[in-house]
Design an enzyme around this catalytic site. Structure first.
Site, PDB file in Angstrom:
ATOM      1  N   CYS A 114      21.138 -23.420  53.578  1.00 15.34           N
ATOM      2  CA  CYS A 114      20.101 -22.384  53.545  1.00 15.34           C
ATOM      3  C   CYS A 114      20.622 -21.005  53.946  1.00 15.34           C
ATOM      4  O   CYS A 114      19.938 -20.003  53.743  1.00 15.34           O
ATOM      5  CB  CYS A 114      18.932 -22.776  54.437  1.00 15.34           C
ATOM      6  SG  CYS A 114      18.228 -24.361  53.987  1.00 15.34           S
ATOM      7  N   HIS A 256      14.777 -16.659  56.662  1.00 17.95           N
ATOM      8  CA  HIS A 256      14.845 -17.782  55.722  1.00 17.95           C
ATOM      9  C   HIS A 256      13.488 -18.483  55.736  1.00 17.95           C
ATOM     10  O   HIS A 256      12.928 -18.762  56.803  1.00 17.95           O
ATOM     11  CB  HIS A 256      15.964 -18.734  56.141  1.00 17.95           C
ATOM     12  CG  HIS A 256      15.871 -20.079  55.489  1.00 17.95           C
ATOM     13  ND1 HIS A 256      15.729 -20.229  54.118  1.00 17.95           N
ATOM     14  CD2 HIS A 256      15.871 -21.339  56.011  1.00 17.95           C
ATOM     15  CE1 HIS A 256      15.651 -21.524  53.839  1.00 17.95           C
ATOM     16  NE2 HIS A 256      15.733 -22.209  54.959  1.00 17.95           N
ATOM     17  N   ASN A 286      10.474 -24.487  51.035  1.00 17.87           N
ATOM     18  CA  ASN A 286      11.838 -24.112  51.425  1.00 17.87           C
ATOM     19  C   ASN A 286      12.745 -24.225  50.193  1.00 17.87           C
ATOM     20  O   ASN A 286      12.984 -25.325  49.702  1.00 17.87           O
ATOM     21  CB  ASN A 286      12.306 -25.052  52.547  1.00 17.87           C
ATOM     22  CG  ASN A 286      13.711 -24.739  53.030  1.00 17.87           C
ATOM     23  OD1 ASN A 286      14.433 -23.948  52.425  1.00 17.87           O
ATOM     24  ND2 ASN A 286      14.103 -25.389  54.120  1.00 17.87           N
TER      25      ASN A 286
HETATM   26  N1  COA Z   1       2.258 -36.064  55.928  1.00 17.12           N
HETATM   27  C1  COA Z   1       1.595 -36.672  56.923  1.00 17.12           C
HETATM   28  N2  COA Z   1       2.168 -37.082  58.061  1.00 17.12           N
HETATM   29  C2  COA Z   1       3.485 -36.852  58.190  1.00 17.12           C
HETATM   30  C3  COA Z   1       4.245 -36.216  57.190  1.00 17.12           C
HETATM   31  C4  COA Z   1       3.579 -35.827  56.014  1.00 17.12           C
HETATM   32  N3  COA Z   1       4.203 -35.202  55.014  1.00 17.12           N
HETATM   33  N4  COA Z   1       5.530 -36.135  57.614  1.00 17.12           N
HETATM   34  C5  COA Z   1       5.579 -36.668  58.839  1.00 17.12           C
HETATM   35  N5  COA Z   1       4.340 -37.120  59.191  1.00 17.12           N
HETATM   36  C6  COA Z   1       3.949 -37.775  60.427  1.00 17.12           C
HETATM   37  C7  COA Z   1       5.092 -38.476  61.117  1.00 17.12           C
HETATM   38  O1  COA Z   1       5.288 -39.764  60.562  1.00 17.12           O
HETATM   39  C8  COA Z   1       4.624 -38.516  62.540  1.00 17.12           C
HETATM   40  O2  COA Z   1       3.707 -39.577  62.683  1.00 17.12           O
HETATM   41  P1  COA Z   1       3.669 -40.453  64.047  1.00 17.12           P
HETATM   42  O3  COA Z   1       3.322 -39.470  65.129  1.00 17.12           O
HETATM   43  O4  COA Z   1       2.603 -41.443  63.760  1.00 17.12           O
HETATM   44  O5  COA Z   1       5.037 -41.022  64.172  1.00 17.12           O
HETATM   45  C9  COA Z   1       3.850 -37.207  62.691  1.00 17.12           C
HETATM   46  O6  COA Z   1       3.536 -36.784  61.359  1.00 17.12           O
HETATM   47  C10 COA Z   1       4.606 -36.109  63.399  1.00 17.12           C
HETATM   48  O7  COA Z   1       5.914 -36.027  62.836  1.00 17.12           O
HETATM   49  P2  COA Z   1       6.959 -35.044  63.403  1.00 17.12           P
HETATM   50  O8  COA Z   1       8.211 -35.152  62.598  1.00 17.12           O
HETATM   51  O9  COA Z   1       7.066 -35.183  64.872  1.00 17.12           O
HETATM   52  O10 COA Z   1       6.243 -33.638  63.086  1.00 17.12           O
HETATM   53  P3  COA Z   1       6.684 -32.183  63.480  1.00 17.12           P
HETATM   54  O11 COA Z   1       5.557 -31.509  64.157  1.00 17.12           O
HETATM   55  O12 COA Z   1       8.041 -32.133  64.126  1.00 17.12           O
HETATM   56  O13 COA Z   1       6.841 -31.487  62.046  1.00 17.12           O
HETATM   57  C11 COA Z   1       8.496 -30.898  60.382  1.00 17.12           C
HETATM   58  C12 COA Z   1       7.762 -32.013  61.101  1.00 17.12           C
HETATM   59  C13 COA Z   1       9.511 -31.534  59.425  1.00 17.12           C
HETATM   60  C14 COA Z   1       7.481 -30.087  59.587  1.00 17.12           C
HETATM   61  C15 COA Z   1       9.202 -29.973  61.406  1.00 17.12           C
HETATM   62  O14 COA Z   1       9.924 -30.732  62.332  1.00 17.12           O
HETATM   63  C16 COA Z   1      10.112 -28.999  60.743  1.00 17.12           C
HETATM   64  O15 COA Z   1       9.676 -28.102  60.043  1.00 17.12           O
HETATM   65  N6  COA Z   1      11.414 -29.132  60.938  1.00 17.12           N
HETATM   66  C17 COA Z   1      12.395 -28.307  60.244  1.00 17.12           C
HETATM   67  C18 COA Z   1      12.695 -28.958  58.933  1.00 17.12           C
HETATM   68  C19 COA Z   1      13.342 -28.048  57.956  1.00 17.12           C
HETATM   69  O16 COA Z   1      12.784 -27.077  57.538  1.00 17.12           O
HETATM   70  N7  COA Z   1      14.575 -28.358  57.564  1.00 17.12           N
HETATM   71  C20 COA Z   1      15.316 -27.542  56.720  1.00 17.12           C
HETATM   72  C21 COA Z   1      15.982 -26.532  57.604  1.00 17.12           C
HETATM   73  S1  COA Z   1      16.536 -25.123  56.952  1.00 17.12           S
END
Ligand code: COA
Length: 329
Positions: A114, A256, A286
């Site tokens: 990215c 980004h 993204n």
């Molecule tokens: N729809 C519904 N539920 C979802 C889901 C979706 N698309 N994806 C994950 N969940 C659930 C998980 O299974 C988890 O359930 P549980 O509590 O029963 O285990 C819950 O939502 C929370 O998941 P978690 O991963 O802890 O959520 P979060 O608040 O950390 O948000 C991201 C997840 C991925 C949005 C966040 O961590 C993020 O943006 N990270 C950066 C990722 C990224 O952009 N990467 C590229 C970098 S440049």
């Protein structure tokens, strides 16, 4: 050496097909509400089956060249940032050159995930510093939909496909937007937190083997989130300090576009008012290396960025890589 690095033109391209959160609800166990509150994303573009990274890059590059009033034959270098190249060999940059029907230019791909656009801009500055006559096409293009596990709701809702481009040459101050400075950084010890391993030499496939989950984007979301905010803010503070500037000198922040919560957190930590933080993540998701030039070109078209503005651009991606560009419009 006192070279001024001028951005001559910008272009962007997004494939026609739009996939909304409602469309995703039909594919995986998710909801518009979850995706919107956790990421700010409402829809993303998805490439057609016959579109590869070079096809989209070519479209964005044509717009950037027209914006610069230049012909492709004037280019001396093509630098393409992508983690979803057409192929291992030839490079996507070579494919773009072929599409323009031009020959002789130096063509190279940059693998910085990215952060690819800012890494590619710095590469362009290097070519121009060595030879001030260089005219560099910097283009980034991602077909992330091909590297999405459409059964994994934790990843497939986050990404989209797009391409963006800019032309960089030497010039005089005031001739156009000027790249004032760039900082690049990486920490390879954290590489396993965000990967696309399958098909590489460590995770090669044998003839006839089917791909596994490692063929697709995999990451530890919370860890990525934490490092992204910390490092994007840190490198912004470094580039400002090194240029004798303070946060209040920044007119517009274009981070980004990974996730609205990351963009918002970076803006808050850098104390840039929300109305001066650009985001289009709601409409693109993204798009990795393409996100910055797509955002830049939209920010210019909508006059979010105006002549005279100081624009700060932090990025973060797999590697981990991170970077910041300071541009005077
Ligand atoms: N729809 C519904 N539920 C979802 C889901 C979706 N698309 N994806 C994950 N969940 C659930 C998980 O299974 C988890 O359930 P549980 O509590 O029963 O285990 C819950 O939502 C929370 O998941 P978690 O991963 O802890 O959520 P979060 O608040 O950390 O948000 C991201 C997840 C991925 C949005 C966040 O961590 C993020 O943006 N990270 C950066 C990722 C990224 O952009 N990467 C590229 C970098 S440049």
């Amino acid at each position: 050496m006192n070279t001024h690095f001028i951005l001559r033109g910008f272009g962007r391209y997004a494939p026609e097909r739009v996939m909304t959160n409602a469309d995703l609800e039909k594919i995986v166990d998710t909801s518009d509400e979850w995706i919107t509150t956790r990421t700010g994303i409402k829809e993303r573009h998805i490439a057609a089956d016959d579109q590869a990274a070079s096809d989209m890059a070519y479209e964005a590059a044509k717009v950037a060249l027209a914006d610069a009033g230049m012909d492709a034959s004037e280019l001396t270098h093509i630098v393409c940032g992508t983690f979803t190249p057409d192929a291992m060999v030839p490079s996507t940059a070579c494919r773009i050159q072929e599409k323009f029907g031009i020959k002789g230019q130096a063509c190279v791909d940059i693998a910085a995930a990215c952060s690819g656009f800012v890494y590619a801009l710095e590469t362009a500055r290097g070519y121009i510093a060595l030879n001030p006559d260089s005219k560099v096409l910097v283009v980034t293009s991602e077909v992330i939909s091909r590297r999405m596990n459409w059964e994994d709701r934790t990843t497939c809702v986050l990404f989209g496909d797009a391409a963006g481009a800019a032309i960089v040459t030497a010039g005089e101050p005031g001739e156009g937007p000027e790249i004032k400075d760039i900082r690049l950084a990486a920490d390879g010890s954290l590489g396993d937190l965000l990967t696309v391993n399958g098909g590489g030499s460590r995770y090669a496939y044998k003839l006839g083997e089917t791909v596994g989950e490692e063929f697709f984007v995999q990451f530890q979301g919370r860890e990525v989130f934490k490092h992204a905010v910390r490092n994007m803010c840190g490198i912004c503070e470094t580039v400002l300090k090194d240029n004798g500037m303070v946060k209040a000198d920044v007119d517009v922040l274009i981070p980004h576009q990974a996730n609205w919560r990351i963009i918002d957190a970076v803006g808050r930590k850098l104390e840039i008012p929300a109305e001066r933080v650009f985001s289009n993540v709601d409409r693109y998701g993204n798009t990795s290396a393409a996100s910055v030039p797509v955002a830049l070109s939209e920010a210019l078209d909508t006059e979010f960025v105006k002549k005279g503005d100081t624009v700060l651009i932090p990025t973060f991606g797999g590697g981990f890589t991170w970077a910041a560009a300071l541009i005077q419009f």
